[in-house]
Write a protein that holds these residues in place. Structure first.
Motif, short mmCIF file in Angstrom:
data_model
loop_
_atom_site.label_atom_id
_atom_site.label_comp_id
_atom_site.label_asym_id
_atom_site.label_seq_id
_atom_site.Cartn_x
_atom_site.Cartn_y
_atom_site.Cartn_z
N GLN A 47 -2.21 -15.34 8.03
CA GLN A 47 -1.32 -14.89 6.95
C GLN A 47 -2.09 -14.70 5.66
N ALA A 105 -1.52 -14.67 -2.72
CA ALA A 105 -0.67 -13.64 -3.31
C ALA A 105 -0.65 -13.74 -4.83
N VAL A 149 -2.62 -11.17 3.61
CA VAL A 149 -2.28 -11.06 2.18
C VAL A 149 -3.47 -10.54 1.39
N LEU A 161 5.34 -10.78 -1.05
CA LEU A 161 5.27 -11.71 0.07
C LEU A 161 6.58 -12.47 0.11
#
Length: 268
Positions: free
Chosen positions: A55, A118, A59, A71
């Motif tokens: 993940q 993020a 990102v 996100l």
């Protein structure tokens, strides 16, 4: 005196080419399969550390390309986001903005790197999950049963029953299923609201939420294109095609007796 032979020249040339054109990362290969898309759903097994690493890398790669709109996370309730935070906000401020709670089994050391990737790239992190305060209302809301077909509703109920090892009283199956449906609906609404032309909204959630045949995709507007990636630890238990566009397979996890663990928790 050393002499360079034609064969060695060819080898050196090949090595230089390899250095100039490195093999694409596995994350790049994965994204090439599913992009472009306005919505990318990335499913996980919550106890598989490799999935949160994936993940974070997704990102970082999408953000570096200027393609990540937002996100959306199952781990954060609706109504909480990082929209007003600067890129250099510290983790304490980020956790406060998201009202991050570990009660639901979301340890910050596990998901913090995904969130902060993020934030550091100026991408908003937005809570998509049904707020805990609305769960009681969802349990008694019969209209939620009509959000999906009878077959899907039956499979959702079976999933609740099986995931709790048959230990839940039968009278709790329908209310618990309604919470699951309400959570899928909340995630879908949050995703649809965050869609930005030319970019991708990334949803991070458990595999049960992102699967095409049961989860969030059933609650999105029919006109909203989306892709589903399910991260899976170990080989699949059956040979059926997975309800996703592609599957990311990671090493199998050590065996655990989830039912025994659940019985112990229910005793307390």
């Amino acid at each position: 005196m050393n002499r360079t032979t034609p064969a060695s020249l060819l080898l050196i040339s090949a090595l230089l080419v390899a250095c100039a054109h490195p093999k694409p990362s596995t994350v790049t290969v994965l994204l090439d399969r599913v992009l472009p898309t306005p919505v990318l759903m990335l499913g996980e097994q919550h106890d598989a550390p490799e999935h949160q690493v994936l993940q974070r890398e997704v990102v970082q790669l999408l953000a570096a390309q200027g393609k990540l709109a937002a996100l959306i996370m199952e781990m954060v309730e609706q109504g909480h986001d990082t929209l007003d935070l600067p890129r250099d906000a510290n983790e304490a401020r980020v956790r406060e903005a998201l009202a991050w709670s570990e009660r639901g089994g979301w340890p910050w050391p596990t998901y913090g790197p995904v969130v902060m990737a993020a934030v550091r790239n100026g991408v908003p992190v937005i809570g998509g999950n049904l707020p805990r305060a609305r769960m009681r209302d969802a349990m008694g809301n019969g209209a939620l049963d009509d959000l999906v077909g009878e077959g899907v509703l039956r499979r959702q109920r079976d999933g609740i029953r099986d995931s709790h090892c048959g230990l839940l009283p039968e009278g709790q199956i329908t209310p618990m299923t309604r919470i699951q449906l309400a959570r899928d609906q909340a995630l879908a609404q949050t995703v649809a609201k965050a869609v930005t032309p030319g970019k991708t909204v990334l949803l991070v959630a458990g595999n049960g939420h992102v699967r095409r045949d049961l989860g969030v995709p059933l609650h999105l507007p029919s006109s909203l294109a989306h892709k589903v990636v399910m991260a899976q630890a170990g080989a699949a238990a059956d040979s059926d095609a997975p309800p996703a566009d592609t599957v990311w397979v990671t090493p199998a996890l050590p065996p655990r007796d989830h039912c025994t663990e659940l019985r112990q928790r229910l005793k307390h």
